[in-house]
Design an enzyme around this catalytic site. Structure first.
Site, PDB file in Angstrom:
ATOM      1  N   TYR A  48       0.896  -1.140   0.013  1.00 61.55           N
ATOM      2  CA  TYR A  48       0.191   0.076  -0.166  1.00 61.55           C
ATOM      3  C   TYR A  48       0.947   1.209  -0.065  1.00 61.55           C
ATOM      4  O   TYR A  48       1.838   1.158   0.613  1.00 61.55           O
ATOM      5  CB  TYR A  48      -1.017  -0.099   1.342  1.00 61.55           C
ATOM      6  N   ASP A  62      -0.586  16.302   5.758  1.00 64.15           N
ATOM      7  CA  ASP A  62      -1.594  15.533   4.921  1.00 64.15           C
ATOM      8  C   ASP A  62      -2.998  16.215   4.587  1.00 64.15           C
ATOM      9  O   ASP A  62      -3.996  15.905   5.018  1.00 64.15           O
ATOM     10  CB  ASP A  62      -1.989  14.078   5.318  1.00 64.15           C
ATOM     11  N   ASP A  89      -2.828   5.764  -2.624  1.00 68.46           N
ATOM     12  CA  ASP A  89      -3.929   6.592  -2.223  1.00 68.46           C
ATOM     13  C   ASP A  89      -3.997   8.003  -3.117  1.00 68.46           C
ATOM     14  O   ASP A  89      -2.815   8.663  -3.543  1.00 68.46           O
ATOM     15  CB  ASP A  89      -3.399   7.068  -0.987  1.00 68.46           C
ATOM     16  N   ASP A  91      -6.204  10.509  -2.854  1.00 66.61           N
ATOM     17  CA  ASP A  91      -6.818  11.478  -2.207  1.00 66.61           C
ATOM     18  C   ASP A  91      -8.216  11.783  -2.993  1.00 66.61           C
ATOM     19  O   ASP A  91      -8.818  10.768  -3.048  1.00 66.61           O
ATOM     20  CB  ASP A  91      -6.236  12.801  -2.339  1.00 66.61           C
ATOM     21  N   HIS A 116      -7.603   4.571  -4.550  1.00 64.71           N
ATOM     22  CA  HIS A 116      -8.819   4.840  -4.029  1.00 64.71           C
ATOM     23  C   HIS A 116      -9.105   6.381  -3.997  1.00 64.71           C
ATOM     24  O   HIS A 116      -8.128   7.064  -4.128  1.00 64.71           O
ATOM     25  CB  HIS A 116      -9.040   4.321  -2.611  1.00 64.71           C
ATOM     26  N   GLU A 118     -11.578   9.380  -2.824  1.00 65.83           N
ATOM     27  CA  GLU A 118     -12.340   9.759  -1.577  1.00 65.83           C
ATOM     28  C   GLU A 118     -13.498  10.817  -2.017  1.00 65.83           C
ATOM     29  O   GLU A 118     -13.379  11.578  -2.895  1.00 65.83           O
ATOM     30  CB  GLU A 118     -11.725  10.074  -0.423  1.00 65.83           C
ATOM     31  N   CYS A 126      -6.313  14.576   6.706  1.00 67.77           N
ATOM     32  CA  CYS A 126      -6.234  13.266   7.204  1.00 67.77           C
ATOM     33  C   CYS A 126      -7.612  12.500   7.661  1.00 67.77           C
ATOM     34  O   CYS A 126      -8.253  13.017   8.156  1.00 67.77           O
ATOM     35  CB  CYS A 126      -5.028  13.101   8.278  1.00 67.77           C
ATOM     36  N   ARG A 161     -13.210   5.633  -1.554  1.00 71.91           N
ATOM     37  CA  ARG A 161     -13.400   5.465   0.146  1.00 71.91           C
ATOM     38  C   ARG A 161     -14.317   6.728   0.490  1.00 71.91           C
ATOM     39  O   ARG A 161     -14.486   7.773  -0.192  1.00 71.91           O
ATOM     40  CB  ARG A 161     -11.780   5.997   0.327  1.00 71.91           C
ATOM     41  N   GLU A 191     -13.849   4.659   5.756  1.00 75.20           N
ATOM     42  CA  GLU A 191     -12.671   5.454   6.590  1.00 75.20           C
ATOM     43  C   GLU A 191     -13.238   5.504   8.174  1.00 75.20           C
ATOM     44  O   GLU A 191     -14.397   5.833   8.289  1.00 75.20           O
ATOM     45  CB  GLU A 191     -12.131   6.571   5.966  1.00 75.20           C
ATOM     46  N   ASN A 213      -8.693   0.128   7.334  1.00 76.09           N
ATOM     47  CA  ASN A 213      -7.547   0.994   7.582  1.00 76.09           C
ATOM     48  C   ASN A 213      -7.136   0.680   8.931  1.00 76.09           C
ATOM     49  O   ASN A 213      -7.706   1.247   9.845  1.00 76.09           O
ATOM     50  CB  ASN A 213      -7.866   2.277   7.342  1.00 76.09           C
TER      51      ASN A 213
END
Length: 299
Positions: A48, A62, A89, A91, A116, A118, A126, A161, A191, A213
């Protein structure tokens, strides 16, 4: 030697086959290409690549400051160094739906097995911080539809996500997960789930793989692989764990250097030179040099 000999499309095909088997796949987070090699060496099923880690590696928080170019470049460096599939990731997709489409194709070209997208607003933050905000369902759906439409390799995994659990609760999370699957998501990343029962509720709501996660110091309890498997989770990630451990060790080593003036007491905690050379396959590089460049002039 050099990079993985398995083409990206074959990694994706094999990953999809294994994901369809129903077993729980373990994806520790790699913070650089060398750590990805170590993850493979230890026998895990995938790698990952965390947006939080990529941000931290640049010395940034982040909060959506990284660019697609930075993320894709680092993702390529990591993915090409291992035979394992790598999920990255992305975002919020780095912009509007058209930007999401470009993101998917760029990550495909970089050799990733999946990504993914989101449903936070831009700029994101984050997923385990308070004060998050999510977009409306229509916007979230458009992102996933754009991703699915842009994909050229059908085995490239598009995961949705959703961060809505922390904002509007579990009922909203279940409804959002269903809508994202209907929009074309191949998998769901719910998440900041707080309990095993919440994971089980998402599992019951959708008929695609789900991801857990297990990040430290966050909203979720740190469940074991067996616990997550018992409620039907298909992929588990530990996104920042190796970076946290490495940086903790580095901090302690620097303290020792200040206090003692040398690191003799830390030798037992270090990766030995021989182990490093074995991990990077130094011997094969040496043989290659000898075979190609060593020759005798005929007289």
């Amino acid at each position: 030697m050099l990079y993985s000999t398995i083409p990206a499309h074959e990694k994706r095909r094999l990953f999809r086959e294994r994901l369809a088997s129903g077993e729980l796949l373990r994806f520790p987070g790699a913070f650089n290409p060398l750590s990805a090699r170590l993850i493979e060496r230890k026998g895990f099923e995938g790698v990952y690549i965390s947006g939080a880690v990529l941000s931290a590696d640049l010395g940034l928080p982040d909060i959506g400051l990284t660019t697609l170019t930075e993320v894709a470049a680092r993702g390529q460096q990591i993915a090409r160094m291992t035979d394992l599939p790598a999920i990255i990731d992305a975002d919020t997709g780095f912009g509007e739906p058209m930007n999401v489409a470009r993101t998917i194709q760029t990550l495909e070209d970089a050799g990733l097995a999946g990504t993914h997208i989101e449903d936070q607003i831009n700029p994101k933050r984050c997923g385990h911080l308070d004060g998050k905000a999510v977009v409306d369902e229509d916007t979230a759906i458009k992102r996933i539809r754009a991703a699915a439409d842009a994909r050229r390799d059908p085995n490239f995994l598009i995961m949705a996500r959703t961060d809505i659990r922390a904002v509007e609760g579990m009922d909203a999370a279940i409804d959002r997960a269903k809508a994202l699957v209907d929009a074309g998501a191949d998998a769901i990343f719910p998440e900041a789930m707080r309990t095993l029962e919440e994971f089980a509720a998402i599992r019951a709501a959708v008929d695609v793989p789900i991801l857990a996660n297990m990040t430290e110091f966050g909203k979720s309890e740190l469940f074991s692989v067996d616990q997550l498997q018992s409620v039907g989770v298909n992929i588990v990630i530990w996104p920042v764990s190796l970076l946290r451990i490495a940086m903790g060790a580095a901090s302690r080593a620097l303290d020792t250097l200040i206090d003692d003036g040398h690191l003799t007491s830390k030798l037992g905690e270090m990766q030995h030179r021989a182990d490093l050379y074995d991990l990077i396959d130094y011997e094969h590089y040496n043989h290659f040099d000898q075979d190609v460049f060593n020759f005798q002039i005929q007289r």
